[in-house]
Design a protein around this motif. Structure first.
Motif, PDB file in Angstrom:
ATOM      1  N   ASN A  85      -6.202   1.237   0.330  1.00 17.99           N
ATOM      2  CA  ASN A  85      -4.896   1.548   0.902  1.00 17.99           C
ATOM      3  C   ASN A  85      -5.106   2.465   2.100  1.00 17.99           C
ATOM      4  N   ARG A  86      -5.099   1.869   3.290  1.00 14.37           N
ATOM      5  CA  ARG A  86      -5.270   2.622   4.534  1.00 14.37           C
ATOM      6  C   ARG A  86      -3.930   3.009   5.145  1.00 14.37           C
ATOM      7  N   SER A  87      -2.846   2.699   4.455  1.00 17.60           N
ATOM      8  CA  SER A  87      -1.513   3.016   4.969  1.00 17.60           C
ATOM      9  C   SER A  87      -1.105   4.420   4.518  1.00 17.60           C
ATOM     10  N   LEU A 137      -9.871  -3.592  -2.597  1.00 19.85           N
ATOM     11  CA  LEU A 137      -8.707  -3.239  -1.800  1.00 19.85           C
ATOM     12  C   LEU A 137      -8.777  -1.761  -1.462  1.00 19.85           C
ATOM     13  N   GLU A 185       1.143  -2.196   2.019  1.00 17.76           N
ATOM     14  CA  GLU A 185       0.111  -2.856   2.809  1.00 17.76           C
ATOM     15  C   GLU A 185      -1.257  -2.437   2.274  1.00 17.76           C
ATOM     16  N   LEU A 186      -2.101  -3.413   2.042  1.00 18.63           N
ATOM     17  CA  LEU A 186      -3.448  -3.162   1.542  1.00 18.63           C
ATOM     18  C   LEU A 186      -4.460  -3.819   2.458  1.00 18.63           C
ATOM     19  N   THR A 187      -5.634  -3.226   2.543  1.00 18.60           N
ATOM     20  CA  THR A 187      -6.729  -3.828   3.295  1.00 18.60           C
ATOM     21  C   THR A 187      -7.713  -4.412   2.299  1.00 18.60           C
ATOM     22  N   ALA A 218     -12.532  -7.068   7.071  1.00 17.29           N
ATOM     23  CA  ALA A 218     -11.288  -6.493   6.577  1.00 17.29           C
ATOM     24  C   ALA A 218     -10.101  -7.350   7.007  1.00 17.29           C
ATOM     25  N   GLU A 219      -9.166  -7.539   6.075  1.00 15.99           N
ATOM     26  CA  GLU A 219      -7.934  -8.288   6.350  1.00 15.99           C
ATOM     27  C   GLU A 219      -6.769  -7.535   5.740  1.00 15.99           C
ATOM     28  N   ILE A 220      -5.651  -7.506   6.429  1.00 14.80           N
ATOM     29  CA  ILE A 220      -4.454  -6.829   5.946  1.00 14.80           C
ATOM     30  C   ILE A 220      -3.673  -7.778   5.037  1.00 14.80           C
ATOM     31  N   LEU A 221      -3.282  -7.270   3.868  1.00 14.47           N
ATOM     32  CA  LEU A 221      -2.446  -8.024   2.930  1.00 14.47           C
ATOM     33  C   LEU A 221      -1.099  -7.324   2.811  1.00 14.47           C
ATOM     34  N   THR A 222      -0.028  -8.099   2.835  1.00 12.45           N
ATOM     35  CA  THR A 222       1.330  -7.582   2.745  1.00 12.45           C
ATOM     36  C   THR A 222       2.048  -8.278   1.593  1.00 12.45           C
TER      37      THR A 222
END
Length: 154
Positions: A105-107, A103, A73-75, A82-86
């Protein structure tokens, strides 16, 4: 040419000035396009460790970019927020569109994505979050230097 990513060297280096290097220290790239000898565009397989940035938020004057998330998962941070990308999600950034992006990486897990961009000469990269900071590419597009908006070296 068939490419086995296990045969492509990994790199963590950046040409950013010292004060920004820690932000991208968790970016591990494999330059698939260079390995294949591509001349008109680059393709990188990127692993982004938790807490790391893909780059400083930026936009290109002449070069198009596209990213495609493979794992994790990337922001995506742009001027819109901000949008989450999977996995399976892509994002494109047309040349000349003044919409800074990167991008993060907040995960808590490593994320993997493809990064694709062209190699148009005379590209200039603008970093909207850093005053008086940009890059200019050499006419052949193979190297960059960091400069202030007035043209003096950074």
């Amino acid at each position: 040419m068939i490419i086995d990513p296990q045969q492509v060297p990994t790199e963590r280096n950046t040409n950013y000035p010292e004060e920004f290097k820690a932000l991208v220290a968790g970016r591990i790239r494999q330059r698939l396009g260079n390995f294949a000898g591509l001349k008109n565009f680059g393709v990188n397989l990127v692993k982004l460790e938790p807490g790391s940035y893909s780059a400083l938020r930026h936009w290109h004057s002449h070069q198009d970019e596209l990213i495609y998330v493979l794992e994790g998962e990337l922001t995506l941070i742009t001027d819109a927020g901000a949008e989450i990308l999977t996995p399976g999600i892509a994002a494109g950034f047309p040349a000349g569109e003044a919409n800074g992006h990167h991008l993060v990486n907040r995960s808590s897990s490593v994320a993997i994505y493809l990064e694709i961009g062209d190699r148009t000469p005379n590209d200039q990269v603008t970093f909207p979050d850093i005053k008086n900071f940009l890059t200019a590419a050499s006419p052949d597009g193979k190297s960059r230097k960091f400069i202030h908006h007035d043209g003096t070296p950074y």
